[in-house]
Design an enzyme around this catalytic site. Structure first.
Site, PDB file in Angstrom:
ATOM      1  N   TYR A 107      74.148  87.864  41.156  1.00 10.78           N
ATOM      2  CA  TYR A 107      75.545  88.273  41.081  1.00 10.78           C
ATOM      3  C   TYR A 107      76.416  87.024  40.955  1.00 10.78           C
ATOM      4  O   TYR A 107      76.315  86.090  41.748  1.00 10.78           O
ATOM      5  CB  TYR A 107      75.948  89.057  42.325  1.00 10.78           C
ATOM      6  CG  TYR A 107      77.419  89.409  42.375  1.00 10.78           C
ATOM      7  CD1 TYR A 107      77.944  90.385  41.533  1.00 10.78           C
ATOM      8  CD2 TYR A 107      78.279  88.745  43.240  1.00 10.78           C
ATOM      9  CE1 TYR A 107      79.292  90.703  41.564  1.00 10.78           C
ATOM     10  CE2 TYR A 107      79.625  89.053  43.279  1.00 10.78           C
ATOM     11  CZ  TYR A 107      80.133  90.037  42.445  1.00 10.78           C
ATOM     12  OH  TYR A 107      81.471  90.338  42.469  1.00 10.78           O
ATOM     13  N   THR A 485      50.436  39.775  32.635  1.00  9.09           N
ATOM     14  CA  THR A 485      50.264  39.503  31.211  1.00  9.09           C
ATOM     15  C   THR A 485      50.649  40.740  30.395  1.00  9.09           C
ATOM     16  O   THR A 485      50.246  41.857  30.713  1.00  9.09           O
ATOM     17  CB  THR A 485      48.808  39.130  30.914  1.00  9.09           C
ATOM     18  OG1 THR A 485      48.478  37.924  31.621  1.00  9.09           O
ATOM     19  CG2 THR A 485      48.598  38.904  29.419  1.00  9.09           C
ATOM     20  N   HIS A 559      48.240  44.387  35.480  1.00  9.32           N
ATOM     21  CA  HIS A 559      47.598  43.904  36.704  1.00  9.32           C
ATOM     22  C   HIS A 559      48.141  42.527  37.075  1.00  9.32           C
ATOM     23  O   HIS A 559      48.743  41.840  36.249  1.00  9.32           O
ATOM     24  CB  HIS A 559      46.075  43.837  36.529  1.00  9.32           C
ATOM     25  CG  HIS A 559      45.633  42.814  35.523  1.00  9.32           C
ATOM     26  ND1 HIS A 559      45.575  43.082  34.170  1.00  9.32           N
ATOM     27  CD2 HIS A 559      45.238  41.501  35.662  1.00  9.32           C
ATOM     28  CE1 HIS A 559      45.155  42.000  33.534  1.00  9.32           C
ATOM     29  NE2 HIS A 559      44.950  41.027  34.409  1.00  9.32           N
ATOM     30  N   THR A 561      46.614  39.047  38.865  1.00 11.59           N
ATOM     31  CA  THR A 561      45.501  38.283  39.436  1.00 11.59           C
ATOM     32  C   THR A 561      46.044  37.443  40.590  1.00 11.59           C
ATOM     33  O   THR A 561      46.942  36.622  40.405  1.00 11.59           O
ATOM     34  CB  THR A 561      44.874  37.366  38.377  1.00 11.59           C
ATOM     35  OG1 THR A 561      44.404  38.161  37.265  1.00 11.59           O
ATOM     36  CG2 THR A 561      43.710  36.584  38.964  1.00 11.59           C
ATOM     37  N   GLU A 589      55.122  32.110  25.211  1.00 12.02           N
ATOM     38  CA  GLU A 589      54.532  30.773  25.216  1.00 12.02           C
ATOM     39  C   GLU A 589      53.398  30.703  24.198  1.00 12.02           C
ATOM     40  O   GLU A 589      52.773  31.727  23.886  1.00 12.02           O
ATOM     41  CB  GLU A 589      53.961  30.435  26.600  1.00 12.02           C
ATOM     42  CG  GLU A 589      54.987  30.306  27.705  1.00 12.02           C
ATOM     43  CD  GLU A 589      54.342  29.984  29.046  1.00 12.02           C
ATOM     44  OE1 GLU A 589      55.061  29.628  29.970  1.00 12.02           O
ATOM     45  OE2 GLU A 589      53.091  30.100  29.148  1.00 12.02           O
TER      46      GLU A 589
END
Length: 602
Positions: A107, A485, A559, A561, A589
């Site tokens: 309603y 990386t 990931h 390291t 780089e």
């Protein structure tokens, strides 16, 4: 009550016994399985299969809800109004009750003194909707059906009557209600014509009862899996003596106590002992056959109904789920959207005060893509945009808008649309005539291809090092050596074609939110890494590969390291780092393949 339609198949085949007294399948009589509201409620509350059959399709149709296409401030206002009114939850509640009882309604409360008059959405102003209430067909009675063929509501109730707690009645115009039906009736003229549908349980209860009965019978067999049988000479004649009966019971109790499970059983010379065992082979297939019948009757895949993984060679169940999701999507577009049309017009005006003509919404996808799938979609979308740009068929301004729409609709770049709306180019694309010649040349020519290494520094490395020490790792890489990386290309690549990352935040950094899948594994030559998921990093990796970069491994997995010296630490017992991971800007780089030899641990 109207007449119940029956169908009788009179096919007779004396050879096959079809239609004869020996045939139990033919000459069937189809009767409407009547269940009142109390029986429906008992089935829903007391048995898990009816509850799932009612709940699952309604929940799936509402769980991802919808997304509005409008200006960002308009979207925020509409979503805030939906949240204030509890629209998603109340629509779900009404859908539950409609599927269980055959009908329910929302309603639309606007504060009008006379709810029997039609609701005109164009007269709704800012905050014009005061509330939404869920009404069931138990308290909301449908009036006479509209018989005017010129009326757009032909065949539908012309009015609804609400029974109040005080025993009174209030007439409500249908335009003030969002009507939810359960299972649609074929024709109200064949039935009671109460303006509502049927419960979805009516057509499936026979299959549900058969499955429940089969499960109960199988459960009862468990108690008869092994039955001991002792033959006693002249037993029936001897039972006529009360004293013998008492001695017999005592004898059997002593025998059971002596036997135990694997004990010794001592019998009289004339007594014999044997046992009967029940074979349960094939019962699982029988039970699953009945469950599949329930699944078919409810139109819900077994994998969704039972919550189990598909079985069998190369079985994924993906096709069944996709077909099921397509059916749910059809219900959203063909049933829910028309039912919500008046409410949506009121909702837009209640949240914005006006009704922008270009505003619309679409239902969100029910299928949840994985991070890899979204990354693949992002790469494909980016490649498509690049291909279009290389053709030079579209002006840059047009292509920019097209690219934003493609990336937004694909779900690749959340928030891109609003960010582009705030973006103001400073030089309108013109090159400063006094700029350095080399910089100007880079705008028109490709850079010299060379191997490429792209990574991001971990700016909160101290947190990860502290966690590693707590887990028992004696040494770790220095904080400045912790990184993620993104690209490691031995093949020469034009760095300029790698572009820039759209996901970067302020100062070019980004944050991986706490939680999610985190694992500890050992890579390559003893590298101990923290694995995590990031759609943005995966998409960026694919974008750089699209620019020509190579990658030495089958897949990309973000990931960090953190050590090469795991020592005596049991990696399976290590609790992964679950806090936020804060990353700095992207660093390009030249590739250094001898990086590991330069690493020293602390």
């Amino acid at each position: 009550m109207g007449k119940l339609a029956t169908i009788r198949d009179g096919l007779v085949n004396l050879v096959a016994n079809l239609g004869t007294p020996r045939d139990k399948a033919a000459a069937s009589l189809y009767l409407l399985p009547l269940m009142d509201d109390h029986q429906l409620a008992n089935a829903y509350r007391g048995a898990w299969l009816p509850r799932k059959i009612v709940d699952i399709p309604a929940l799936d149709a509402h769980r991802n809800w919808r997304t509005w296409n409008a200006e960002q401030d308009e979207i925020s206002a509409i979503e805030a109004e939906e949240k204030r009114l509890g629209l998603q939850g109340k629509s779900l509640e009404a859908s539950f009750k409609a599927r269980l009882f055959g009908g329910a309604a929302l309603y639309i409360g606007t504060g009008d003194a006379n709810p029997s008059l039609p609701l005109d959405p164009t007269r709704i102003g800012k905050d014009g909707i005061r509330h939404l209430n869920v009404l069931t067909r138990r308290v909301l009675k449908a009036g006479e059906l509209e018989r005017d063929p010129e009326s757009p509501n032909y065949g539908k109730p012309s009015v609804y009557t609400l029974s109040t707690a005080a025993g009174g009645q209030v007439n409500i115009h249908p335009s003030r209600l969002v009507i939810y039906h359960g299972a649609p009736k074929p024709d109200p003229e064949l039935d009671v014509g109460d303006g509502w549908g049927d419960s979805v349980l009516l057509a499936v209860m026979d299959a549900v009862k058969n499955a429940d009965s089969t499960a109960a019978n199988i459960a009862s067999l468990v108690f008869e899996a092994k039955v001991d049988v002792i033959n006693i000479p002249n037993l029936m004649n001897s039972l006529s003596e009360p004293a013998y009966e008492a001695e017999l019971l005592k004898r059997l109790q002593l025998a059971a106590m002596a036997k135990g499970i694997n004990g010794m059983l001592v019998l009289d010379g004339e007594e014999t002992y044997s046992n009967k065992q029940t074979n349960f082979a094939g019962l699982t297939d029988v039970m699953m056959s009945f469950m599949q019948l329930v699944s078919g009757a409810a139109d819900i895949p077994v994998t969704r109904l039972l919550g189990q993984s598909p079985s069998g060679l190369n079985s994924t169940g993906e096709g069944d789920i996709r077909n099921y999701y397509d059916r749910i999507r059809s219900g959203q577009e063909l049933v829910l959207t028309p039912a919500l049309s008046v409410l949506d017009e009121c909702l837009i005006r209640s949240s914005l005060g006006t009704r922008p003509a270009e505003l619309f919404y679409s239902w969100r996808s029910l299928w949840q893509s994985t991070d890899k799938e979204r990354a693949d979609i992002g790469k494909t979308t980016a490649d498509t945009i690049k291909t279009i740009a290389d053709t030079r068929l579209l002006p840059d301004d047009v292509l920019s808008k097209v690219a934003v729409n493609m990336l937004t609709e694909a779900g690749v770049a959340p928030g891109l649309e609003s960010e582009m709306a705030d973006y103001v180019p400073t030089d309108e694309g013109e090159v400063d005539p006094d700029a350095d010649d080399v910089a100007a040349a880079m705008l028109t020519t490709d850079a010299m291809p060379r191997p490429l290494y792209v990574h991001r520094k971990v700016t909160n490395a101290a947190d990860i090092i502290a966690w590693a020490k707590e887990q028992g790792f004696e040494t770790t890489l220095p904080a400045e050596d912790l990184h993620v990386t993104i690209a490691f290309s031995r093949d020469p690549v034009d760095w300029m074609k790698a572009g820039s990352d759209w996901a970067s935040g302020e100062n070019g950094g980004m944050t991986i939110k706490p939680g999610g899948a985190r694992l500890i594994e050992k890579f390559g030559e003893g590298a101990v890494v923290l694995l995590f998921n990031s759609l943005e990093l995966s998409w960026r990796h694919e974008a750089i590969k699209g620019a020509g970069a190579s990658w030495d491994w089958p897949e990309y997995q973000p990931h960090i390291t953190f050590t090469y010296a795991s020592g005596e630490v049991d990696l399976e017992a290590v609790e992964p780092y679950r806090g936020a991971i804060v990353l700095g800007p992207e660093i390009f780089e030249p590739l250094d393949t001898d990086r590991k030899s330069k690493v020293r641990e602390e």
